[in-house]
Design a protein around this motif. Structure first.
Motif, PDB file in Angstrom:
ATOM      1  N   GLN A   1       0.829  -1.204   0.000  1.00 49.92           N
ATOM      2  CA  GLN A   1       0.000   0.000   0.000  1.00 49.92           C
ATOM      3  C   GLN A   1       0.866   1.258   0.000  1.00 49.92           C
ATOM      4  N   PRO A   2       0.269   2.392  -0.397  1.00 51.15           N
ATOM      5  CA  PRO A   2       0.987   3.671  -0.306  1.00 51.15           C
ATOM      6  C   PRO A   2       1.344   3.972   1.146  1.00 51.15           C
TER       7      PRO A   2
ATOM      8  N   ALA B   1      -1.385   4.936   3.779  1.00 50.74           N
ATOM      9  CA  ALA B   1      -2.262   3.799   4.081  1.00 50.74           C
ATOM     10  C   ALA B   1      -1.521   2.766   4.927  1.00 50.74           C
ATOM     11  N   ARG B   2      -0.221   2.582   4.655  1.00 56.17           N
ATOM     12  CA  ARG B   2       0.576   1.644   5.464  1.00 56.17           C
ATOM     13  C   ARG B   2       0.617   2.076   6.912  1.00 56.17           C
ATOM     14  N   ALA B   3       0.820   3.368   7.130  1.00 56.98           N
ATOM     15  CA  ALA B   3       0.899   3.869   8.502  1.00 56.98           C
ATOM     16  C   ALA B   3      -0.390   3.566   9.259  1.00 56.98           C
ATOM     17  N   ASP B   4      -1.528   3.825   8.641  1.00 52.11           N
ATOM     18  CA  ASP B   4      -2.815   3.542   9.286  1.00 52.11           C
ATOM     19  C   ASP B   4      -3.000   2.053   9.527  1.00 52.11           C
ATOM     20  N   ALA B   5      -2.629   1.236   8.546  1.00 50.72           N
ATOM     21  CA  ALA B   5      -2.795  -0.212   8.671  1.00 50.72           C
ATOM     22  C   ALA B   5      -1.881  -0.785   9.749  1.00 50.72           C
TER      23      ALA B   5
END
Length: 52
Positions: A23-24, A27-31
Motif C-alpha cells: 500500500q501507499p 495507508a501503510r501507517a494507518d494499517a
C-alpha cells in the motif's frame, strides 16, 4: 482463544503484513497502527481502554 485459533491468527499475520507493504505510505501507517492496536489488545487481554 485456544491454541488452534492462536495458530490461525499467527498464520494470517504474515500475509496481512505483505498486503500492507504493497500500500501507499499513508495507508501503510494507518494499517500498521491498526495491527499494533490489535496485537496490544491481545497481549493485554483486551481489557485496557485505549487513549485517543
Amino acid at each position: 482463544m485456544d491454541a488452534q485459533e492462536k495458530n490461525g491468527a499467527d498464520d494470517a499475520l504474515v500475509p496481512r503484513l505483505n498486503l500492507i507493504e504493497d500500500q501507499p505510505l499513508a495507508a501503510r501507517a494507518d494499517a500498521y497502527a491498526q495491527v499494533h492496536d490489535e496485537l496490544r489488545d491481545q497481549l493485554e487481554g483486551g481489557d485496557v481502554p485505549r487513549n485517543g
